[in-house]
Motif scaffolding. Structure first.
Motif, mmCIF file in Angstrom:
data_model
loop_
_atom_site.group_PDB
_atom_site.id
_atom_site.type_symbol
_atom_site.label_atom_id
_atom_site.label_comp_id
_atom_site.label_asym_id
_atom_site.label_seq_id
_atom_site.Cartn_x
_atom_site.Cartn_y
_atom_site.Cartn_z
ATOM 1 N N PHE A 1 33.530 55.137 39.352
ATOM 2 C CA PHE A 1 33.444 56.080 40.466
ATOM 3 C C PHE A 1 33.767 57.514 40.040
ATOM 4 O O PHE A 1 33.551 58.451 40.787
ATOM 5 N N TYR A 2 34.328 57.666 38.845
ATOM 6 C CA TYR A 2 34.732 58.990 38.375
ATOM 7 C C TYR A 2 33.710 59.548 37.391
ATOM 8 O O TYR A 2 32.961 58.808 36.754
ATOM 9 N N VAL B 1 41.321 64.730 45.124
ATOM 10 C CA VAL B 1 41.054 63.300 44.929
ATOM 11 C C VAL B 1 39.701 63.113 44.246
ATOM 12 O O VAL B 1 39.569 62.369 43.275
ATOM 13 N N ALA B 2 38.685 63.833 44.749
ATOM 14 C CA ALA B 2 37.329 63.652 44.224
ATOM 15 C C ALA B 2 37.222 64.086 42.761
ATOM 16 O O ALA B 2 36.398 63.568 42.012
ATOM 17 N N GLY C 1 29.623 59.251 43.352
ATOM 18 C CA GLY C 1 30.309 58.147 42.691
ATOM 19 C C GLY C 1 29.487 56.882 42.619
ATOM 20 O O GLY C 1 29.938 55.871 42.080
ATOM 21 N N LEU D 1 39.662 52.657 48.048
ATOM 22 C CA LEU D 1 38.512 53.434 47.572
ATOM 23 C C LEU D 1 38.608 54.898 47.988
ATOM 24 O O LEU D 1 38.041 55.776 47.343
ATOM 25 N N ARG D 2 39.310 55.148 49.087
ATOM 26 C CA ARG D 2 39.436 56.538 49.541
ATOM 27 C C ARG D 2 40.326 57.349 48.611
ATOM 28 O O ARG D 2 40.409 58.566 48.732
ATOM 29 N N LEU D 3 40.989 56.678 47.688
ATOM 30 C CA LEU D 3 41.779 57.387 46.681
ATOM 31 C C LEU D 3 40.953 57.656 45.428
ATOM 32 O O LEU D 3 41.478 58.065 44.403
ATOM 33 N N THR D 4 39.659 57.369 45.488
ATOM 34 C CA THR D 4 38.762 57.622 44.360
ATOM 35 C C THR D 4 37.673 58.602 44.813
ATOM 36 O O THR D 4 37.537 58.863 46.004
ATOM 37 N N PRO D 5 36.879 59.123 43.862
ATOM 38 C CA PRO D 5 35.805 60.051 44.261
ATOM 39 C C PRO D 5 34.653 59.368 44.988
ATOM 40 O O PRO D 5 33.760 60.049 45.475
ATOM 41 N N LEU D 6 34.649 58.039 45.068
ATOM 42 C CA LEU D 6 33.520 57.342 45.693
ATOM 43 C C LEU D 6 33.376 57.770 47.147
ATOM 44 O O LEU D 6 34.294 57.636 47.946
ATOM 45 N N ARG D 7 32.199 58.304 47.485
ATOM 46 C CA ARG D 7 31.941 58.716 48.868
ATOM 47 C C ARG D 7 31.526 57.480 49.669
ATOM 48 O O ARG D 7 30.879 56.573 49.132
ATOM 49 N N LEU E 1 32.936 66.851 39.754
ATOM 50 C CA LEU E 1 32.704 65.766 40.709
ATOM 51 C C LEU E 1 31.691 64.800 40.116
ATOM 52 O O LEU E 1 30.819 65.198 39.353
ATOM 53 N N PRO E 2 31.794 63.504 40.455
ATOM 54 C CA PRO E 2 30.806 62.553 39.936
ATOM 55 C C PRO E 2 29.451 62.796 40.591
ATOM 56 O O PRO E 2 29.376 63.295 41.712
#
Lengths: 299, 266
Positions: A105-106, A75-76, B23, B108-114, B18-19
């Protein structure tokens, strides 16, 4: 893609909520490029499985590997993206803002204009999400999932609540996209969706896989006929023991026998039992689905 | 490069790193700020209402002086700036409740944002709106004729702003306590009561004795005293500093604990 890992490896997944076992020792392997329908009635454990596949919840037992790594990592890195029933949207952002915000976010994404186009919502980019229809919001979620250009796309009942036109538009958008060689797994309880859009159907019932094969193979499971008769107090075990009987189901005064030899069963019912109103019907995909996904004795 | 499938050949392989910073991105922060500033209710309660309060309750005190000769209007203006800042930061933190209720945090949990980057974005947004609230209240005061030395503007403004961090944490605490779409309608009255005990509407000294004692332990008291200290010239009491620190810790730790519960994967 140069990766040799399966897109998805689920091994012995088990998840309980209190006394209810939602997913019960489920194992599944999906190869890159496959379009797989996860088909089953409500409560079959589809959503619970998808949640574990995406790392949104942890299995009680068993392991999940996505593209050779953990779900969280996939996912990350934007290797997996999903359209879920539960994922909400901010009503006061516009469609375009939602896409641009998510893109931030990516590390790297496709251009916002491109995913809006591919999801078919370019014309409503300036509309506030709160004023979009359910189908438009679902296509926005799809656009968000397209942003990282994922290797694996997971969709959980993506067309629930859409009208016929909305469903068609959504699947057209998805199909246009699937040609790019992406792996797609979608959960649905609509047979026609599984039939029309998947290369492979995985039938689930009570947290287990009850059938897994190409659409044609699943249809073959439905070969044979159903003999239905009115027979109060039917002896289910005796009927099930007859040659050629696949399954016996008793519903009140009715008995339904699934068999490859309907003539013999009809003869038996009419000559050896008090059965009346005998009907013989051939089975279709829907029957196969019902037969395999409805609770019944035997397996 | 190995040979790709023909359809993929023209497409470059996506960057799968990873961002940075989990993120956290200024671009997303910008959209978040615009979003907050578009919200009419937020603007009404944080940027307009405190200014109107000053014009209604502050201006009539024009010409009156504190013990040290400074204008009473400045006392009222600073108090209302604290109030504006605390409402502003609480509303941004509390918006987490709305986003949880809507399911956005799940999306948001489906994105890289922590999650930590998400909270950081919320905190910065809250503090930005808090700063804007203080500045606007001071502008209203200045235009209406409040005159104090530059260091009072600066230090009081700074104290009001930094103190409102307590309420950014309070907002997050409430936000993670319960998912509700209109959480501010519930917290609004609570904030008003706390502001009253903090001496933001009337000086604490005019309250009955018992309430004065109670007031010292309520969460607005410390930031109120600190923000007015540059104006009144009263020393900053240890009690006021302790009040600020303890409440900041309580809300901060509380928010952190609820946040962990919320993001735990079950």
């Amino acid at each position: 893609m140069t990766s040799t890992h399966p897109a998805v490896e689920l091994d012995g997944l088990t998840k309980s909520f209190g006394a209810v076992t939602a997913v019960d020792g489920l194992s599944l392997r999906v190869q890159p490029g496959e379009v797989v329908a996860f088909l089953g009635p409500n409560g079959a454990g589809k959503t619970t499985t998808i949640d574990m596949l995406l790392g949104l919840s942890r299995p009680d037992r068993g392991t999940v590997r996505v593209l050779g790594g953990t779900p969280d990592d996939a996912v990350a890195r934007g290797r997996v993206a999903a359209v879920l029933q539960t994922g909400g949207l901010l009503k006061d952002l516009t469609v375009g803002e939602t896409v641009r915000m998510t893109a931030h976010f990516y590390r790297h994404t496709r251009p916002a204009a491109e995913v809006l186009e591919r999801a078919g919502i370019t014309d409503i980019a300036d509309r506030v999400v709160g004023r979009c229809s359910g189908g438009q919001q679902q296509r926005l979620r799809f656009a968000l999932a397209l942003l990282p250009d994922p290797d694996l796309m997971v969709l959980d009942e993506p067309t629930t609540g859409m009208d016929v036109e909305g469903r068609r538009d959504f699947w057209q958008a998805l199909r246009r996209d699937a040609r790019r060689g992406r792996t797609v797994i979608f959960a649905t309880h609509y047979l026609d969706e599984a039939d029309a859009y998947a290369d492979r159907i995985v039938l689930v019932r009570q947290g287990r896989i009850v059938a897994d094969g190409t659409t044609a193979e699943i249809k073959n499971l439905a070969a044979g006929r159903t003999v239905r008769a009115t027979l109060p107090g039917a002896d289910q075990a005796a009927l099930a023991a007859l040659p050629g009987v696949d399954a016996v189901e008793v519903r009140g005064d009715s008995v339904l026998v699934r068999t490859g030899d309907s003539d013999a069963i009809a003869r038996h019912l009419l000559t050896r039992t008090a059965a009346r109103d005998v009907e013989i019907t051939s089975r279709n995909l829907e029957d196969a689905f019902l037969a395999l996904t409805t609770a019944q004795t035997g397996a | 490069m190995t040979t790709s499938t023909p359809t993929r050949a023209a497409v470059t392989e996506p960057d799968r790193r990873l961002p940075a910073l989990g993120g956290f991105a200024p671009g997303a922060l910008g959209i978040e700020l615009r979003r907050v500033l578009r919200n009419r209710r937020t603007l009404a309660f944080t940027l307009i209402m405190p200014g109107v309060f000053f014009l209604i309750f502050g201006l009539p005190q024009g010409g009156q002086s504190l013990d040290n000769g400074r204008p009473v209007t400045a006392y009222i203006m600073i108090s209302l700036a604290v109030y504006a800042a605390m409402v502003a930061t609480t509303s941004v933190g509390g918006a987490v409740a709305t986003e949880r209720a809507l399911g956005w945090s799940r999306q948001l949990r489906l994105t890289p944002l922590r999650p930590a980057a998400y909270v950081a974005t919320k905190l910065i947004t809250a503090m930005s709106l808090g700063l804007l609230a203080v500045v606007i209240e001071f502008l209203v005061g200045a235009v209406a004729g409040v005159r104090v030395p530059a260091y009072v503007w600066l230090l009081s403004g700074l104290a009001a702003w930094v103190g409102s961090l307590v309420f950014a944490a309070f907002g997050l605490f409430i936000g993670y306590l319960a998912p509700a779409e209109n959480v501010m309608q519930i917290i609004g009255p609570v904030l008003a009561v706390l502001a009253m005990f903090g001496g933001l509407f009337v000086p604490v000294e005019v309250l009955p004795d018992v309430l004065q004692q109670v007031a010292k332990f309520t969460p607005v008291y410390g930031m109120g005293v600190l923000a007015r200290a540059p104006l009144t010239g009263d020393g900053v009491s240890l009690a006021a500093v302790a009040n600020l620190v303890v409440w900041a810790l309580l809300f901060g730790v509380g928010a952190a604990r609820l946040f962990r519960r919320d993001t735990a994967r079950v």
